[in-house]
Design an enzyme around this catalytic site. Sequence first.
Site, mmCIF file in Angstrom:
data_model
loop_
_atom_site.group_PDB
_atom_site.id
_atom_site.type_symbol
_atom_site.label_atom_id
_atom_site.label_comp_id
_atom_site.label_asym_id
_atom_site.label_seq_id
_atom_site.Cartn_x
_atom_site.Cartn_y
_atom_site.Cartn_z
ATOM 1 N N GLU A 168 0.934 -1.817 0.000
ATOM 2 C CA GLU A 168 0.162 -0.324 -0.499
ATOM 3 C C GLU A 168 0.554 1.489 -0.088
ATOM 4 O OE1 GLU A 168 -2.564 -0.287 3.205
ATOM 5 O OE2 GLU A 168 -4.212 -2.010 2.465
ATOM 6 N N GLU A 275 -5.623 -11.054 -1.319
ATOM 7 C CA GLU A 275 -6.495 -10.673 -0.007
ATOM 8 C C GLU A 275 -8.489 -11.103 -0.191
ATOM 9 O OE1 GLU A 275 -5.395 -7.251 2.175
ATOM 10 O OE2 GLU A 275 -3.194 -8.134 1.994
HETATM 11 C C1 XIL Z 1 -6.060 -6.670 8.253
HETATM 12 C C2 XIL Z 1 -6.138 -7.579 9.704
HETATM 13 O O1 XIL Z 1 -7.509 -8.294 8.671
HETATM 14 C C3 XIL Z 1 -7.449 -7.283 10.720
HETATM 15 O O2 XIL Z 1 -6.543 -8.775 11.942
HETATM 16 C C4 XIL Z 1 -6.544 -6.468 11.166
HETATM 17 O O3 XIL Z 1 -7.076 -5.792 12.279
HETATM 18 C C5 XIL Z 1 -6.324 -4.810 10.916
HETATM 19 O O4 XIL Z 1 -5.712 -5.484 8.802
HETATM 20 N N1 XIL Z 1 -4.442 -4.721 3.841
HETATM 21 C C6 XIL Z 1 -4.591 -5.211 3.703
HETATM 22 C C7 XIL Z 1 -4.276 -6.226 5.058
HETATM 23 O O5 XIL Z 1 -2.297 -6.002 3.694
HETATM 24 O O6 XIL Z 1 -3.053 -7.278 5.930
HETATM 25 C C8 XIL Z 1 -5.136 -6.060 6.254
HETATM 26 O O7 XIL Z 1 -5.677 -6.843 7.597
HETATM 27 C C9 XIL Z 1 -6.329 -5.731 5.755
HETATM 28 C C10 XIL Z 1 -6.410 -4.826 4.392
#
Ligand code: XIL
Length: 369
Positions: A168, A275
């Site tokens: 990101e 994701e």
């Molecule tokens: C999220 C997790 O799922 C949560 O448990 C945590 O509180 C915050 O992060 N983008 C990403 C992930 O790259 O690492 C994130 O994961 C969701 C958005």
Amino acid sequence: MRYYILKNVLRQMRFVLLLILIATTGCKKKNDDNTGQSKGLKVYYSDFFPVGASVGSSNLTGDESILLIKEFNSITAENAMKPGPIHPSENNYYWTDADKIVDFAVANGMKIRGHTLCWHSQTAAWMFLDATGGTVTKDVLLQRLKDHIKTVVSRYKGKVYAWDVVNEAIDDDNSKIYRESSWYNICGEEYIAKAFQWAHEADPDALLFYNDYNTESASKRDKIYNMLKKLLDAGIPVHGIGLQGHWSIYWPSETDILSSISKFSSLGIKVQITELDVSVYSSSANFSVRTPGDDTFTSDMEQKQINFYKAIFRDFRTNKNVINGVTFWNISDRHSWLDNFPVANRKNYPLLFDKDLKPKKAYWEVVNF
Ligand code: XIL
């Protein structure tokens, strides 16, 4: 005359037989075993790409672990390998949770994606501060990044096959390019190339990814493309892009997704969906538009989600030459990070398994092809 009647009857019988044959075999969807039992996503997709899920150490026992082993052949730590949890203070690494996840994957023959080495979020404050509480210099911060990457990547060398090296780094705002994180504010864009170089030095065999969300927004897609092109032209070892795939039943369109896959892969790098979840709310929807407490999974949401999942997996299969992994963010609707984000305490239903870990209708659309 009789001969002609007989011939006609035989011809019609042949036709009926053919129809029966088609109905029982040809039209029967390849993966429908008629038992209502799933064989496992990893089995249906064995000719395409590994299918993964993100996990915490609490998912590694009980019914969720059974589902994980049956359905998935890849794992990502949902939080345990992020800079904050794994490196809470300068001279202290916390390996316990990440090790458990890695050991589970190794014991069950699963691939492991490493997530993530450098991120603006979930990084402990010490990383950016000097002994007096002031902001560290660029030299110190880059040295810390190098130490962090070398230590974490070396520990899991040969086990983690792919790393999300930088997560990101690009801004959502059209008027900006890079996210103005502490990394960027202190180091400028240079930290990105350095992170990839150090990860590559620590494990030359690992596939290195840049990972981001909203990669289907045209302007963000272009900014990411330009950044990757610049890195690749400079010989920086970037092997792939992770499209996070935090999508919803309303966004993005199939055309948007296909454009991203084709634009990024035109750089000669691989694409992974890292994701994946399909929220049942539009990004603008908040709890106040529904009756408080009413967060049921409606049949309209269900149907839209079925259509969405069916379409994207068809597109992933069509692009199997460039897509080399699809990972879901969490395992089932029993628990998703979207239950609390972006609206606290709003239940979401973004995955392919319901809260009892049973395959949803969308699951069958994904595997029956
Ligand atoms: C999220 C997790 O799922 C949560 O448990 C945590 O509180 C915050 O992060 N983008 C990403 C992930 O790259 O690492 C994130 O994961 C969701 C958005």
